[in-house]
Scaffold this motif. Sequence first.
Motif, PDB file in Angstrom:
ATOM      1  N   LEU A   1      -7.377  -7.908 -53.269  1.00 30.31           N
ATOM      2  CA  LEU A   1      -6.806  -7.754 -54.604  1.00 30.31           C
ATOM      3  C   LEU A   1      -7.243  -6.459 -55.263  1.00 30.31           C
ATOM      4  N   ILE A   2      -8.447  -5.961 -54.946  1.00 35.54           N
ATOM      5  CA  ILE A   2      -8.847  -4.646 -55.468  1.00 35.54           C
ATOM      6  C   ILE A   2      -7.828  -3.604 -55.037  1.00 35.54           C
ATOM      7  N   ARG A   3      -7.501  -3.613 -53.743  1.00 37.97           N
ATOM      8  CA  ARG A   3      -6.483  -2.696 -53.243  1.00 37.97           C
ATOM      9  C   ARG A   3      -5.124  -2.994 -53.873  1.00 37.97           C
ATOM     10  N   GLY A   4      -4.769  -4.278 -53.984  1.00 33.53           N
ATOM     11  CA  GLY A   4      -3.476  -4.654 -54.552  1.00 33.53           C
ATOM     12  C   GLY A   4      -3.327  -4.217 -55.991  1.00 33.53           C
ATOM     13  N   PHE A   5      -4.401  -4.345 -56.789  1.00 31.17           N
ATOM     14  CA  PHE A   5      -4.351  -3.903 -58.188  1.00 31.17           C
ATOM     15  C   PHE A   5      -4.036  -2.410 -58.275  1.00 31.17           C
ATOM     16  N   LEU A   6      -4.693  -1.624 -57.424  1.00 32.21           N
ATOM     17  CA  LEU A   6      -4.491  -0.173 -57.464  1.00 32.21           C
ATOM     18  C   LEU A   6      -3.106   0.200 -56.952  1.00 32.21           C
TER      19      LEU A   6
END
Length: 607
Positions: free
Chosen positions: A52-57
Motif C-alpha cells: 500500500l505504501i507503493r500503491g499510495f504513491l
Amino acid sequence: MSSAGIQGVAGSPAVAGKARSDFRRVIVFSVVALAVIGVAPYVLDTFMVNSLIRGFLYAAVALTVDVLWGYTGVLTFGQSAFFGIGAYAAGLIFTHVGFSLGYAALALAAGVVAAIVVAGIIGWLSFYHGASPLYASVVSLVLPIVLTQVIYTGGEFTGSSSGLSGFESFDVSMELWFWVAGGYLVLLTAGAWLFVRSDAGRILIAIRDNEPRCEYLGINASRVKILLLTAGAVVAAIAGYAFACAQMVVAPEYTGFVFGTELVIWVALGGRGTLLGPVIGTLLIDTSTSYLSGNLPFYWKLIIGLAFVIVIVAIPKGLMPLIGGLFGRRRGEATVEVPTLVEAAATPFAGLEGAGRLAVELKGVRRHYGSLKVLEGIDFSVKRGELLSLVGPNGAGKTTLMRCLSDGYERSGGSIHINDHDAARLPPHRIVGFGIGRKFQTANAFDTLTVAESLRIARTRIAGPAFFSREATLALPKAALQVIRATGLDAVMGVEAKHLSHGMKQALELAMVLSLEPSVLLLDEPTAGLTKPERTMIGTILTDLVRDHGLCILLVEHDLDFVREISSRVIVLHQGRIVLDGTVAEVVESELVRTIYSGGLHAPAKP
C-alpha cells in the motif's frame, strides 16, 4: 435577479443563493481517510502495508493523469517519467554523494527542479498554438522512452538496466512511511477535489470541451495546460522521491512507457474525471497485482488488459461513475447550484481610452490556401460607433475575413490593426486583449458546462475565478444581461449547453461574447435560429451598444432585412474581393448586388 425555481437537467432542481465550496465535505473525508490510514498498519500484515505504501504513491501520480486527461482532455503517457526523475534524483545523490538531511533536501529540490524544467520543455513542445491533442499524446509517449534510454546508457552512474539499490535512506519504520505516503495521497486528493470543483477548475473542462472557444474568450489555454502539466510533474516527482526513500531501490521500469501506460489504464478503469475512481482503481489493481501476479505470472497482465478493453468499450467512463449513478438514483438527483445574476459595475470598454482613433484598419489583407485565393487585397477601415455589415453570397470570404481579424495566424499577407494595436502574428487570446470579441457562425459553447458556468468562463479574463470555491454571484455587463433575459436563458442557468435548442445556444454564445465587454464585436450570423422578436431584440441591443458606448460592430449576416434595419454601412464581398462599400441605401438599391446574389457576376479583374 432571483433564479429561484429554475429547473436543471433531467429534472434536477437548480438552486440559487449563496454558492459554496466543498470544504466541509472534503474535511470530513480527509479526517476519516487519515484515521483509517492511522489504524491500518496495526491491522494489516507487513506485506500489505508495504504494497500500500507503493500503491499510495502510484495513486498520487494517477491523480495527475486524471486531472490532465479526465478534466482537461490531455491524454498523457509521460507522468511515469516525472515519477522516475524524482526517484533517480534521490537514488543518484544517495548512492554517489551520501545520505544526510541536507543531501535529502538537495535530492528533493533537484528532483522537483528537474521535473519542472522537463515539464516546461514538454509543455512548450506539446501545446503550441494550433497543436492537436494527438501531438501532445505522442510527445508524452516519447518522453519516458527517451528517459529510459538515457538511464540505460548511464552505465555504473545510473545503474543502467539494473538500476540503483542498497543506498542509505531515512531510518524510519515502515508504519511511518505508510502514514507519510497515505497522508500525501489524502492531501492531494482533497486539494484536487476542491480545485476541480471550483470556478477555476471549470476552465479545465472548458478547455477539454472547446479549446478554440476558450482562446477567443481571452484564455491562454496553452499556458493553462503547461502550468497544469508542471504542477502534475512536481506531484509525480515528489511521489517518486518518497518511493526511492522508502523502498531504497530505483530502476528504469519506474520511468518507462509501460508504467506510464499502466497509469492511464488505472485511471480509465477507475473512471477518468472522477478523482476518487483513479485512486481506488490504482490501489485495487496494484495491491491485487502484488498478490496475484506471483500465482498467475503469465495471465495477470492479460487479465488487466482485457478488463481495460471491456471498460473502454462497455463502460467508457469507468467504474466509479457507474457505481455513483446507482447510488445517485437511490437518493434522487442532486441539485445544481446556480449563482445569482447581478449587473457588473460599469467600466470603460477595452481600447476606448483615446479619441479619434480607428477601431479596425485593414490594408492589403490576403488569405491563400495554396493556389486557392480566398481573400485578395482587402482594404477598409471602421470607425468607432459604426455598425458595418459584411454581405455577399456563400463562398465570398466573409467568415474567412472574420478569422483573419481575430487570429493573426490566419492571415497570409497584409496588416490588421485593432484599436491601433497591430494584430501581427498573434494568437486569438492576445488579440482579445486589444478589445475584440468574436461570435462564430455556428453556435460555439461548452457542451458539458451549464449556462451559468459558461458565462463564468467568459468573465475569466475580466474577473479572475476563485480557485477553491464557487462564487455566489455572477456579475455580467448590462448588454449580456439583456440577451439572457430576453431570450429566456435566465430560466435555464443550471442546464448544460448541449441540452439547449439551437436558438438558445446562439443566444448563449452572444451573451458570452458580450460578457467580455469588447470594443470591437465580430458577429457571424448572430440571429441564426432566433425568432423574429429575438432578432429584433438583438438588433436593438447592438444599435444601443453602438450609440451609447461607441462600439464598433462588424456583422456577417444573410438576413438583408436585418442588415437594412441596424447597419450604418455595408461592404459587399464577392469571390474574395470588395466590390461595393457604401451606405445601406446604396447597397440595397445597387444593381450590382442583385446581380451578385443571382449568380451572374464573375470575379472582378485585378487592378
